[in-house]
Scaffold this active site. Structure first.
Site, PDB file in Angstrom:
ATOM      1  N   HIS A  99       0.878  -1.226   0.162  1.00 57.20           N
ATOM      2  CA  HIS A  99       0.069   0.099  -0.201  1.00 57.20           C
ATOM      3  C   HIS A  99       0.917   1.319   0.118  1.00 57.20           C
ATOM      4  O   HIS A  99       2.187   1.251   0.279  1.00 57.20           O
ATOM      5  CB  HIS A  99      -0.937  -0.002   1.212  1.00 57.20           C
TER       6      HIS A  99
HETATM    7  O1  LIG Z   1       5.292  -0.548  13.920  1.00 59.12           O
HETATM    8  P1  LIG Z   1       3.962  -0.371  13.220  1.00 59.12           P
HETATM    9  O2  LIG Z   1       2.821  -0.597  14.276  1.00 59.12           O
HETATM   10  O3  LIG Z   1       4.064   0.682  12.317  1.00 59.12           O
HETATM   11  O4  LIG Z   1       4.066  -1.743  12.315  1.00 59.12           O
HETATM   12  C1  LIG Z   1       2.982  -2.157  11.300  1.00 59.12           C
HETATM   13  C2  LIG Z   1       3.291  -2.551  10.198  1.00 59.12           C
HETATM   14  O5  LIG Z   1       4.243  -1.443   9.814  1.00 59.12           O
HETATM   15  P2  LIG Z   1       5.701  -1.730   9.339  1.00 59.12           P
HETATM   16  O6  LIG Z   1       6.391  -2.327  10.587  1.00 59.12           O
HETATM   17  O7  LIG Z   1       5.815  -2.509   8.103  1.00 59.12           O
HETATM   18  O8  LIG Z   1       6.321  -0.399   9.317  1.00 59.12           O
HETATM   19  C3  LIG Z   1       2.337  -2.801   9.225  1.00 59.12           C
HETATM   20  O9  LIG Z   1       2.914  -3.282   8.232  1.00 59.12           O
HETATM   21  P3  LIG Z   1       2.248  -2.230   6.726  1.00 59.12           P
HETATM   22  O10 LIG Z   1       2.889  -2.716   5.476  1.00 59.12           O
HETATM   23  O11 LIG Z   1       0.857  -2.723   6.779  1.00 59.12           O
HETATM   24  O12 LIG Z   1       2.492  -0.977   7.055  1.00 59.12           O
HETATM   25  C4  LIG Z   1       1.538  -3.699   9.779  1.00 59.12           C
HETATM   26  O13 LIG Z   1       0.582  -4.139   8.847  1.00 59.12           O
HETATM   27  C5  LIG Z   1       0.921  -3.487  11.102  1.00 59.12           C
HETATM   28  O14 LIG Z   1       0.312  -4.585  11.742  1.00 59.12           O
HETATM   29  C6  LIG Z   1       2.015  -3.343  12.070  1.00 59.12           C
HETATM   30  O15 LIG Z   1       2.942  -4.392  12.101  1.00 59.12           O
HETATM   31  P4  LIG Z   1       3.382  -5.132  13.553  1.00 59.12           P
HETATM   32  O16 LIG Z   1       4.208  -6.208  13.049  1.00 59.12           O
HETATM   33  O17 LIG Z   1       2.123  -5.554  13.934  1.00 59.12           O
HETATM   34  O18 LIG Z   1       4.191  -4.011  14.299  1.00 59.12           O
END
Ligand SMILES: O=P(O)(O)O[C@H]1[C@H](OP(=O)(O)O)[C@@H](OP(=O)(O)O)[C@H](O)[C@@H](O)[C@H]1OP(=O)(O)O
Length: 479
Positions: free
Chosen positions: A99
């Site tokens: 996304h």
């Molecule tokens: O630390 P956050 O809450 O931002 O982590 C998100 C994930 O973001 P990312 O770590 O990839 O920057 C998010 O991935 P995304 O691609 O959808 O932005 C994920 O969907 C969300 O559940 C959080 O991941 P987590 O592993 O549950 O911390």
């Protein structure tokens, strides 16, 4: 990239026009020494880009991975594709896309709010960036934003759609779109659905299509396979020890030094700047830049040494939760792997039997945790050594760097070419740049034969059964 300094809220070069450079450099050096005056760095290339923007990992802009897009967001370089002969024509495109730019998730908004309260009430100092935080900046993020797509994320996907239609002008076409030969699949998460609608809007606006609306299918079995893989859920997602290396690094000396330096800059007690507060500050800098294109005063809490530590901390999370750290991380993506290759096989068989390729393009929109496990399964960005809490220094030149791999709108493109006489080729592109399939050295061109790619991944094609891999036996983690 050279750095410059911002003094008293004005760019040093502006102040220098009235005095000889040496005089002003001496003045600034004296200021720093006498008052400990911390100057916030910004890049000479563009004062609006934080020097540390290249370390924002999965919270980085697509433009930092493709800097030429900063000047021309619709620029494409078709000559980079280099099919082995002029008679090769693109026959099928599968795109697995993250996304676009999103707001912080609720858990991070709450950390950011706590940090802002601390800085607003307890930090002291005369630095212009601190005065900006305390008297001008406001905590504008609200819980209901919770990971939703930002307006920048809408344009990320609109522009990506237009660039892909220019990169593959005989595949992603108005005719094929209207003929139902372009299919859209998305995760059910709002940021992904809205990214899909934005991608479609990029095409319909480009071609002034107003008489028809195009369908998309929600498919979490493919786009959120990690939620459905019992073994991943139990052994990784719900198991804090699976991320032990990340946790140890967050409690280690490198992170502690970052916390101390932030506390010194804010003139608050060391114990008030926890690892979570450091992460919240780094996120604020990254989100202010990604969402608003602002070089926020929050970025002044970090220098490049600090940013490398923050980057490694998130790379450890991604490595152990979504990649090589545990075998099940990538095996959970078997269902997507087989889906992608089943469509490539279908297109290849239609070409060989002289039929029209029924599905010209498939656009699949998911998350970083959709794309990263698939890239891992294919062997991309694997280092000789695992990322650990104890080898940060040795991993300085690692290839597993999510700042490069996984910005917002990151994408893996697989393009099948028909070169005539049954000669089919497959090219991979990551973030619109051609990449070789790891371990597959094709002597003839950067575009290997499709059969050679299938042979290279034959073990996965024969096995990699999602149900089998995701069953929760008592086998140990990583078996
Ligand atoms: O630390 P956050 O809450 O931002 O982590 C998100 C994930 O973001 P990312 O770590 O990839 O920057 C998010 O991935 P995304 O691609 O959808 O932005 C994920 O969907 C969300 O559940 C959080 O991941 P987590 O592993 O549950 O911390």
């Amino acid at each position: 990239m050279t750095s410059s300094v911002r003094v008293l809220g004005r760019n040093l070069p502006e102040l220098c026009v009235i005095m000889t450079p040496n005089f002003w450099i001496l003045v600034v050096a004296l200021l720093i020494n006498i008052t400990g005056f911390y100057c916030c760095l910004y890049s000479e290339e563009d004062p609006d880009i934080p020097v540390i923007a290249k370390y924002f990992t999965t919270k980085g802009r697509y433009e930092e991975v493709n800097p030429h897009l900063r000047d021309d967001i619709l620029f494409v370089n078709r000559s980079a594709l280099k099919p082995p002969s002029p008679q090769c024509r693109e026959a099928h495109l599968t795109a697995v896309i993250r996304h676009g730019t999103r707001y912080p998730t609720i858990k991070n908004i709450q950390k950011m709010r706590r940090l802002y309260g601390l800085v607003e009430s307890r930090a002291s100092g005369e630095e212009s960036w601190l005065r900006e935080i305390q008297s001008q900046w406001t905590m504008w993020y609200t819980d209901d934003m919770d990971g939703r797509l930002a307006m920048k994320g809408v344009s990320d996907h609109k522009h990506l759609a237009v660039r892909l239609s220019k990169l593959f002008p005989s595949l992603l076409t108005e005719e094929k779109l209207r003929a139902g030969q372009v299919n859209f699949m998305t995760s059910s998460k709002h940021r992904c659905v809205n990214s899909t609608l934005s991608f479609m809007a990029g095409l319909t606006e480009q071609w002034a299509i107003r008489d028809v609306e195009f369908e998309h299918t929600l498919n979490d079995a493919l786009m959120r396979f990690f939620d459905k893989c019992t073994r991943f859920v139990e052994e990784i997602d719900k198991n804090a020890t699976a991320l032990a290396e990340m946790q140890l690094f967050k409690e280690g000396p490198e992170m502690r030094r970052v916390q101390e330096k932030i506390a010194d800059r804010l003139r608050v007690p060391y114990q008030s700047i926890t690892e979570e507060m450091a992460e919240a500050a780094f996120d604020l800098c990254a989100y202010e830049f990604a969402i608003k294109a602002v070089n926020s005063p929050w970025c002044c809490l970090f220098d490049e040494v600090d940013a490398l530590v923050m980057e490694y901390s998130n790379d450890l999370k991604q490595f152990w939760k979504r990649s090589y750290g545990h075998d099940i991380n990538s095996k959970a993506s078997c269902i997507l792997f087989h889906d992608v290759f089943s469509r490539l096989d279908k297109a290849a068989n239609e070409i060989k039997s002289g039929q029209q390729v029924t599905e010209a393009v498939t656009i699949q929109i998911g998350h970083a945790e959709t794309l990263l496990p698939l890239l891992t399964l294919l062997g991309f960005f694997r280092d000789s050594e695992a990322l650990k809490s104890t080898n940060f220094a040795q991993q300085a030149q690692r290839s597993f760097r999510t700042s490069y791999m996984m910005p917002y709108a990151a994408n893996l493109l697989l393009v099948l070419y028909d070169c005539g006489n049954g000669d089919l080729r497959l090219q991979a592109l990551l973030n619109e740049k051609p990449v070789a399939f790891p371990g597959l050295t094709d002597l003839t061109s950067s575009m290997p034969r499709y059969e050679d790619v299938r042979s290279h991944y034959r073990e996965l094609l024969r096995g990699c059964d999602f149900e089998t891999e995701c069953q929760l036996f008592n086998k140990p983690v990583d078996s």
